[in-house]
Design an enzyme around this catalytic site. Structure first.
Site, PDB file in Angstrom:
ATOM      1  CE1 TYR A 154      -4.061   2.003   0.790  1.00 61.40           C
ATOM      2  CE2 TYR A 154      -2.644   3.130   2.378  1.00 61.40           C
ATOM      3  CZ  TYR A 154      -3.819   3.067   1.659  1.00 61.40           C
ATOM      4  OH  TYR A 154      -4.759   4.055   1.804  1.00 61.40           O
ATOM      5  CE  LYS A 158      -3.773   4.877  -1.499  1.00 59.71           C
ATOM      6  NZ  LYS A 158      -4.812   5.431  -2.369  1.00 59.71           N
ATOM      7  CB  ILE A 187     -10.291   9.070   6.855  1.00 51.52           C
ATOM      8  CG1 ILE A 187      -9.134   9.976   6.367  1.00 51.52           C
ATOM      9  CG2 ILE A 187     -11.642   9.749   6.677  1.00 51.52           C
ATOM     10  CD1 ILE A 187      -8.949  11.280   7.095  1.00 51.52           C
TER      11      ILE A 187
HETATM   12  P1  NAP Z   1     -13.366   2.267   1.495  1.00 48.81           P
HETATM   13  O1  NAP Z   1     -14.378   2.752   2.449  1.00 48.81           O
HETATM   14  O2  NAP Z   1     -12.814   0.898   1.645  1.00 48.81           O
HETATM   15  O3  NAP Z   1     -13.933   2.458   0.007  1.00 48.81           O
HETATM   16  C1  NAP Z   1     -13.176   2.046  -1.084  1.00 48.81           C
HETATM   17  C2  NAP Z   1     -13.904   2.368  -2.356  1.00 48.81           C
HETATM   18  O4  NAP Z   1     -13.073   1.960  -3.457  1.00 48.81           O
HETATM   19  C3  NAP Z   1     -15.218   1.627  -2.496  1.00 48.81           C
HETATM   20  O5  NAP Z   1     -16.162   2.499  -3.078  1.00 48.81           O
HETATM   21  C4  NAP Z   1     -14.891   0.508  -3.470  1.00 48.81           C
HETATM   22  O6  NAP Z   1     -15.980   0.142  -4.308  1.00 48.81           O
HETATM   23  C5  NAP Z   1     -13.848   1.171  -4.333  1.00 48.81           C
HETATM   24  N1  NAP Z   1     -13.014   0.222  -5.045  1.00 48.81           N
HETATM   25  C6  NAP Z   1     -12.218  -0.748  -4.549  1.00 48.81           C
HETATM   26  N2  NAP Z   1     -11.630  -1.418  -5.545  1.00 48.81           N
HETATM   27  C7  NAP Z   1     -12.086  -0.879  -6.700  1.00 48.81           C
HETATM   28  C8  NAP Z   1     -11.855  -1.141  -8.070  1.00 48.81           C
HETATM   29  N3  NAP Z   1     -11.025  -2.112  -8.475  1.00 48.81           N
HETATM   30  N4  NAP Z   1     -12.498  -0.383  -8.997  1.00 48.81           N
HETATM   31  C9  NAP Z   1     -13.340   0.606  -8.613  1.00 48.81           C
HETATM   32  N5  NAP Z   1     -13.594   0.905  -7.333  1.00 48.81           N
HETATM   33  C10 NAP Z   1     -12.978   0.156  -6.391  1.00 48.81           C
HETATM   34  O7  NAP Z   1     -12.075   3.221   1.486  1.00 48.81           O
HETATM   35  P2  NAP Z   1     -11.882   4.764   1.887  1.00 48.81           P
HETATM   36  O8  NAP Z   1     -11.369   4.807   3.261  1.00 48.81           O
HETATM   37  O9  NAP Z   1     -13.074   5.564   1.522  1.00 48.81           O
HETATM   38  O10 NAP Z   1     -10.650   5.120   0.944  1.00 48.81           O
HETATM   39  C11 NAP Z   1     -10.794   5.846  -0.268  1.00 48.81           C
HETATM   40  C12 NAP Z   1      -9.401   6.216  -0.747  1.00 48.81           C
HETATM   41  O11 NAP Z   1      -8.723   6.958   0.266  1.00 48.81           O
HETATM   42  C13 NAP Z   1      -8.511   5.011  -1.048  1.00 48.81           C
HETATM   43  O12 NAP Z   1      -7.681   5.280  -2.151  1.00 48.81           O
HETATM   44  C14 NAP Z   1      -7.669   4.888   0.204  1.00 48.81           C
HETATM   45  O13 NAP Z   1      -6.453   4.239  -0.040  1.00 48.81           O
HETATM   46  C15 NAP Z   1      -7.485   6.345   0.559  1.00 48.81           C
HETATM   47  N6  NAP Z   1      -7.152   6.589   1.954  1.00 48.81           N
HETATM   48  C16 NAP Z   1      -7.986   6.214   2.957  1.00 48.81           C
HETATM   49  C17 NAP Z   1      -7.614   6.471   4.275  1.00 48.81           C
HETATM   50  C18 NAP Z   1      -8.472   6.106   5.442  1.00 48.81           C
HETATM   51  O14 NAP Z   1      -8.006   6.255   6.574  1.00 48.81           O
HETATM   52  N7  NAP Z   1      -9.687   5.659   5.269  1.00 48.81           N
HETATM   53  C19 NAP Z   1      -6.388   7.096   4.551  1.00 48.81           C
HETATM   54  C20 NAP Z   1      -5.567   7.452   3.492  1.00 48.81           C
HETATM   55  C21 NAP Z   1      -5.960   7.209   2.191  1.00 48.81           C
HETATM   56  P3  NAP Z   1     -16.875  -1.198  -4.099  1.00 48.81           P
HETATM   57  O15 NAP Z   1     -17.356  -1.140  -2.682  1.00 48.81           O
HETATM   58  O16 NAP Z   1     -17.949  -1.056  -5.099  1.00 48.81           O
HETATM   59  O17 NAP Z   1     -15.963  -2.355  -4.319  1.00 48.81           O
END
Ligand code: NAP
Length: 247
Positions: A154, A158, A187
């Site tokens: 990851y 990133k 988050i």
């Molecule tokens: P999340 O709640 O797990 O949601 C992930 C989203 O990505 C879901 O809508 C999922 O869709 C979609 N997804 C996964 N694989 C996919 C694919 N192959 N094609 C299209 N869509 C896909 O994650 P989140 O926390 O909102 O994270 C969103 C972004 O922020 C990510 O890039 C993550 O790495 C980044 N981020 C998150 C955090 C954190 O603390 N949460 C921190 C830093 C960065 P489906 O459900 O339809 O599969």
């Protein structure tokens, strides 16, 4: 730029992507809500977009599938005529210590988190060049900057997003297209809910703000970078992390 804005958000069926889709929505706005497996989640996002006066369009495809991405963006540009904003948000984790990490865990994270951003950006770049306008916002992570045990795959993906953002920003700035990244800290979404309780508590001690961030707080930074006001900002990484890392 035409009056009607076309905005594509990948991974918008929940979490940060959903907040971004809702926050960027408004009258005269087409919001393409991409999802992979969660049609129901995408429909809930669509309701939020509609509540803000935007027009939602659901588009199910995996960002890691080159053919599916090209087909989907071909349909989007065919139907809506343009893409003004692309938010590369879709992401997954497959955590493991390096000694135990399987090739499949490495590849899955690279394919979705890094190659997915490459494929979607490539699919919009020609329409944006023709328009001589565009905003690309890539969602990276604090982990891509400071690392995290159990997340070599990851962190590498990133960190790769940050390099990709800067290279593309330089490539395309003369066409009035900006490319920036937002780096969330920890988050409150399903991604972090999956962490063991002990890890969640330990992480909290490292966040000066003493709380997890909200998806809306990430969406606010994306909204700014996607706005007209941010036209002179490119190749940057905005950190949204409650003070956990100050770059
Ligand atoms: P999340 O709640 O797990 O949601 C992930 C989203 O990505 C879901 O809508 C999922 O869709 C979609 N997804 C996964 N694989 C996919 C694919 N192959 N094609 C299209 N869509 C896909 O994650 P989140 O926390 O909102 O994270 C969103 C972004 O922020 C990510 O890039 C993550 O790495 C980044 N981020 C998150 C955090 C954190 O603390 N949460 C921190 C830093 C960065 P489906 O459900 O339809 O599969």
């Amino acid at each position: 730029m035409s009056q009607r804005r076309v905005i594509v958000v990948t991974g918008a069926s929940r979490g940060i992507g959903r907040s971004v889709a809702a926050q960027l929505a408004g009258p005269e706005c087409d919001i393409v809500i991409n999802y992979n497996s969660s049609l129901k989640g995408a429909e809930e996002t669509a309701s939020l977009v509609e509540a803000r006066g935007g027009t939602p369009h659901l588009k199910g495809f995996s960002v890691s599938d080159p053919e599916a991405v090209r087909k989907a963006f071909g349909e989007i540009v065919g139907a809506l005529g343009r893409v003004d904003v692309l938010v590369n948000n879709a992401g997954i984790t497959k955590d493991n210590l390096l000694a135990m990490m399987k090739d499949t865990e490495w590849d899955a994270v690279m394919d979705t988190n890094l190659k997915g951003a490459f494929l979607c950006s490539q699919a919009v770049i020609k329409p944006m060049m023709r328009q001589r306008y565009g905003r690309i916002v890539n969602v990276t992570s604090i982990v891509g900057v400071i690392g995290n045990p159990g997340q070599c795959n990851y962190a590498a993906a990133k960190a790769g997003i940050i390099g990709f953002t800067r290279a593309l920003a330089r490539e395309i700035v003369s066409r009035k297209i900006t490319v920036n990244a937002v780096a969330p800290g920890f988050i409150d979404t399903e991604m972090t809910h999956a962490l063991p309780q002990k890890a969640r508590e330990m992480l909290l001690t490292q966040i000066p703000a003493a709380r997890y961030g909200k998806p809306e707080e990430v969406a606010a930074a994306v909204e700014f970078l996607a706005s007209e006001a941010a036209g002179y900002i490119t190749g940057q990484v905005i950190h949204v992390n409650g003070g956990m890392f100050m770059g």
